[in-house]
Design an enzyme around this catalytic site. Structure first.
Site, mmCIF file in Angstrom:
data_model
loop_
_atom_site.group_PDB
_atom_site.id
_atom_site.type_symbol
_atom_site.label_atom_id
_atom_site.label_comp_id
_atom_site.label_asym_id
_atom_site.label_seq_id
_atom_site.Cartn_x
_atom_site.Cartn_y
_atom_site.Cartn_z
ATOM 1 N N ASP A 40 8.767 3.681 4.452
ATOM 2 C CA ASP A 40 7.762 2.772 5.007
ATOM 3 C C ASP A 40 6.748 3.607 5.796
ATOM 4 O O ASP A 40 7.120 4.446 6.632
ATOM 5 C CB ASP A 40 8.427 1.748 5.936
ATOM 6 C CG ASP A 40 7.432 0.752 6.479
ATOM 7 O OD1 ASP A 40 7.145 -0.239 5.780
ATOM 8 O OD2 ASP A 40 6.930 0.963 7.601
ATOM 9 N N ASP B 299 -5.926 1.153 0.318
ATOM 10 C CA ASP B 299 -5.484 1.388 -1.059
ATOM 11 C C ASP B 299 -5.622 2.863 -1.428
ATOM 12 O O ASP B 299 -4.768 3.424 -2.121
ATOM 13 C CB ASP B 299 -6.307 0.540 -2.030
ATOM 14 C CG ASP B 299 -5.931 -0.937 -1.968
ATOM 15 O OD1 ASP B 299 -4.910 -1.268 -1.334
ATOM 16 O OD2 ASP B 299 -6.665 -1.762 -2.562
ATOM 17 N N ASP C 118 3.238 -1.367 1.887
ATOM 18 C CA ASP C 118 3.233 0.080 2.142
ATOM 19 C C ASP C 118 4.638 0.661 2.079
ATOM 20 O O ASP C 118 4.905 1.719 2.638
ATOM 21 C CB ASP C 118 2.607 0.365 3.514
ATOM 22 C CG ASP C 118 3.394 -0.273 4.647
ATOM 23 O OD1 ASP C 118 3.974 -1.360 4.431
ATOM 24 O OD2 ASP C 118 3.434 0.295 5.750
ATOM 25 N N ASN D 125 -5.091 -0.261 8.039
ATOM 26 C CA ASN D 125 -5.759 -1.297 7.242
ATOM 27 C C ASN D 125 -6.702 -2.128 8.099
ATOM 28 O O ASN D 125 -7.833 -2.439 7.699
ATOM 29 C CB ASN D 125 -4.719 -2.221 6.596
ATOM 30 C CG ASN D 125 -4.604 -1.996 5.102
ATOM 31 O OD1 ASN D 125 -5.411 -1.308 4.499
ATOM 32 N ND2 ASN D 125 -3.589 -2.592 4.483
#
Length: 318
Positions: free
Chosen positions: A195, A212, A238, A203
């Site tokens: 993770d 992305d 993620d 983000n």
């Protein structure tokens, strides 16, 4: 339905009167007639542009009709050859029929309609052969397209559209297979749950397009560092996961540390602006059968290890 409009016919005989009769009869029937007075001339014409039907006398100069028929069929198996002969040469006709000649006509012609009937039957056979060939080619093309579509569908079903890694469903299926294989061979396999730390903040600050891009960079790293037998997948968001066949927990942790250090050393766009620090990775490791005896328990063990890594300060392998 007739799929072929080629009505050209090559007629070969060293008697001009025979050529004139056959030419007139078949021209009236709508055929396009080319004539030759010798087998050698006929073969030269045929080599320039093959005819679907060749009508040839059986007895001519140096090369007879049977030899011409053989050379024609060597060039194209799709050409039908009709032999013209007299009653006195029926033995030769039987030999010709055995070598693949379609039919024969007896000279002198008592009924000119016989010429038309024999040629029309030969033409129907030619058209059917051509139609079947076209059909086979279409089926071949359609089969290739179907295989391409199946490959694309398989890719859509198993590949994550953003990263190009395996998707969640494919990971689940592969893990079940790998556990089954490990059980049969009394070997171990390991799972790494990963993770990205501070990714949500990334983000929020830089937007999903930059997010992305970051996920793609991490995915490329996983692709380039994993072994051929390993499976790398995007678990969701993620989160990433790796299946490591025939890998002990100790070796899996070492590999996890390698990945952690590589990701920590990567320079992502704008990560210096994150309030919680740069983007790193937390990794949870679980090994079959040490940490779980089936897919569900192994995933749960890896997930618990990942939670421990996150709660104990992040950027760790547990």
């Amino acid at each position: 339905m007739n799929v072929n409009n080629d009505k050209r016919i090559l007629v070969v005989d060293d008697e001009q009167s025979v050529l004139m009769v056959v030419n007139e009869v078949l021209t009236d029937e709508g055929y396009d007639i080319t004539t030759a007075s010798s087998a050698e001339e006929a073969l030269s014409l045929y080599e320039q542009q093959p005819f679907q039907i060749v009508i040839t006398d059986i007895r001519m100069g140096d090369m007879d009709g049977i030899e011409l028929a053989g050379k024609v069929r060597e060039i194209s198996k799709e050409t039908e050859v009709i032999i013209m002969t007299s009653h006195a040469s029926m033995d030769s006709v039987i030999t010709a029929l055995r070598t693949g000649v379609y039919d024969y006509l007896i000279k002198p012609f008592e009924d000119l309609d016989v010429i038309t009937a024999v040629v029309n039957r030969a033409k129907e056979k030619v058209d059917l052969t051509v139609e079947n060939k076209i059909l086979v080619e279409k089926l071949k093309i359609n089969n290739e397209k179907l295989l391409e579509a199946n490959d694309l569908l398989r890719e859509l079903v198993t590949i994550d559209s953003l990263t190009g890694l395996s998707n969640h469903g494919h990971f689940q299926n592969c893990l079940a297979l790998e556990i089954s294989r490990s059980e049969r061979h009394a070997s171990q396999c390991s799972v790494l749950f990963m993770d990205l730390d501070n990714f949500k903040s990334y983000n929020d600050l830089h937007g999903h397009m930059k997010g992305d891009d970051l996920l793609l960079e991490v995915s490329d790293l996983l692709k380039s560092t994993k072994r051929e037998a390993d499976l790398a997948a995007r678990y969701g968001g993620d989160e990433f996961v790796l299946i490591l066949p025939q890998t002990t927990r100790k070796d899996a942790i070492l590999y996890g540390e390698k990945l952690r250090m590589l990701i920590t050393g990567m320079s992502f766009f704008g990560e210096e602006d994150l309030p919680g620090g740069p983007v790193t990775v937390s990794i949870g490791v679980a090994t079959y059968p040490e940490n779980g005896s089936d897919k569900g328990s192994l995933i749960q063990a890896a997930d618990s290890a990942l939670y421990t890594a996150k709660e104990s300060g992040r950027n760790k392998v547990v």
